[in-house]
Design an enzyme around this catalytic site. Structure first.
Site, mmCIF file in Angstrom:
data_model
loop_
_atom_site.group_PDB
_atom_site.id
_atom_site.type_symbol
_atom_site.label_atom_id
_atom_site.label_comp_id
_atom_site.label_asym_id
_atom_site.label_seq_id
_atom_site.Cartn_x
_atom_site.Cartn_y
_atom_site.Cartn_z
ATOM 1 N N LYS A 197 0.855 -1.192 0.000
ATOM 2 C CA LYS A 197 0.000 0.000 0.000
ATOM 3 C C LYS A 197 0.890 1.242 0.000
ATOM 4 C CE LYS A 197 -4.650 0.846 1.594
ATOM 5 N NZ LYS A 197 -5.156 0.923 0.216
ATOM 6 N N GLU A 233 -7.318 -4.764 -10.914
ATOM 7 C CA GLU A 233 -7.816 -4.037 -9.755
ATOM 8 C C GLU A 233 -8.492 -2.744 -10.201
ATOM 9 O OE1 GLU A 233 -4.906 -4.486 -6.676
ATOM 10 O OE2 GLU A 233 -5.539 -2.631 -5.733
HETATM 11 C C1 COI Z 1 -8.993 1.699 1.530
HETATM 12 O O1 COI Z 1 -9.921 1.027 1.096
HETATM 13 O O2 COI Z 1 -8.743 1.778 2.732
HETATM 14 C C2 COI Z 1 -8.119 2.434 0.658
HETATM 15 O O3 COI Z 1 -6.983 2.565 0.983
HETATM 16 C C3 COI Z 1 -8.653 3.097 -0.504
HETATM 17 C C4 COI Z 1 -8.303 4.536 -0.437
HETATM 18 C C5 COI Z 1 -7.177 4.821 -1.363
HETATM 19 C C6 COI Z 1 -9.476 5.404 -0.644
#
Ligand code: COI
Length: 350
Positions: A197, A233
């Protein structure tokens, strides 16, 4: 300021901030506190503390803003039917942060430190956890290189910042997706960063999503960069494809974010007796499916009503009878305590 007892709409708003919860969206609402913990390169994180929520000062040469040395997490705190506050599988976020930190040569908090930081942030901002049925408190832990470097090397200093905001659904209603055939989200295989992430994985989707939204689509579905034939994705969530009793989702092969909602939905669907497979899924196969849906902390479980590839639009089943709605209700039921949490996924924090 806090409100007391039950509002006119019948919502229990005791101990909630005085805002119109019916107008909540998915954008930052300033809350009261954030958590900060610092660590020098080569050391371990030790003590952190809560500070008032607000802007941060950062060295212009910090590696996060010059070289993208940063990873984040997203998790939620929910009010339950019996009036408590819970987190959902926070240890999974802690483990995923460790994976990303290793990839980006950063020190990382231990699982206990991570959960403690998240818990303290949620409790300090308790009045911002929406009333049951109105949303959740989205918590964002961000681990970043805050030390200065001009050379392309890991920073001398790191900061874990945990902040939060009340949110409701990321998207409103079922999604109309556009398949992107020019830009990719991640490079295929295990050598890239699609599976962590990383802050660097998100701005690259803007060109595709901005164009798609201008054409009336809700979001973009990206294909694999090696062949351009398989689905990978959506910009901020994982994708599932349903055909009969069979549910498939692209395997977490290094290019796909290993979503915690994705993982939870796989377990719930298996328990319900569906056949669930993680594997490569061609665009063709998806266009022949009964149903398509997305999962993520932000989107929860969101059904897809159409996918458009070049000039062809394919429609899918949505609504109360859809499998995605059934799965969403079970997941949210577990998160808010109306369905027994037999797997121990929720962590009560108050
Ligand atoms: C999440 O679903 O927690 C994400 O990280 C998405 C976000 C980039 C809005």
């Amino acid at each position: 300021m806090t409100l007391h007892s039950v509002s006119e709409s019948g919502v229990d708003v005791e101990n909630c901030a005085d805002i119109n919860w019916d107008e909540l969206g998915f954008s930052p609402v300033p809350t009261d506190f954030m958590y900060v913990m610092k660590c020098a390169k080569g050391d371990n994180f030790s003590e952190g503390s809560l500070v008032p929520f607000g802007n941060i000062e950062i060295n212009p040469f910090a590696t996060i803003i010059n070289y993208g040395q940063g990873i984040f997490e997203g998790l939620k705190a929910y009010r339950t039917e019996d009036g408590h506050i819970v987190l959902f599988r926070p240890e999974q976020n802690a483990q995923r942060m460790k994976m990303g930190a290793d990839r980006f040569c950063m020190p990382y908090p231990s699982i206990d430190q991570f959960i403690n930081a998240v818990k303290q942030t949620a409790l300090a901002n308790k009045r911002w956890v929406p009333p049951l049925g109105k949303g959740s408190l989205y918590i964002r832990p961000l681990l970043m290189g805050t030390g200065a470097s001009l050379s392309v090397v890991p920073a001398p200093e790191y900061t874990l910042l945990v902040y939060c905001t009340p949110v409701t659904n990321y998207h409103k209603g079922a999604l109309n997706l556009k398949v992107e055939s020019k830009f990719y989200r991640a490079i295929s295989g295990t050598g890239g960063t699609g599976g962590i992430k990383s802050v660097t994985n998100y701005a690259p989707v803007y060109a595709a999503t901005t164009a798609a939204k201008a054409d009336g689509f809700s979001d973009v579905l990206f294909l694999d960069s090696a062949t351009g034939k398989n689905i990978e994705e959506v910009s901020a969530c994982n994708v599932f494809v349903v055909k009969g009793n069979s549910i498939c989702t692209p395997e977490a092969n290094g290019a796909i974010l290993p979503g915690i909602t994705r993982k939870s939905i796989i377990e719930i669907a298996l328990d319900l007796g569906y056949q669930v497979t993680e594997r490569a899924i061609s665009l063709e196969e998806m266009l022949d499916a009964d149903e398509v849906f997305c999962t993520g902390t932000a989107v929860v479980v969101n059904s897809v009503s159409s996918v458009t590839y070049k000039e062809t639009r394919t429609e899918y089943k949505t609504g109360a009878e859809s499998l995605s709605e059934k799965l969403r209700k079970i997941l949210v039921g577990i998160q808010t305590g109306s369905i027994e949490d037999s797997r121990g996924w929720t962590v009560r924090i108050d």
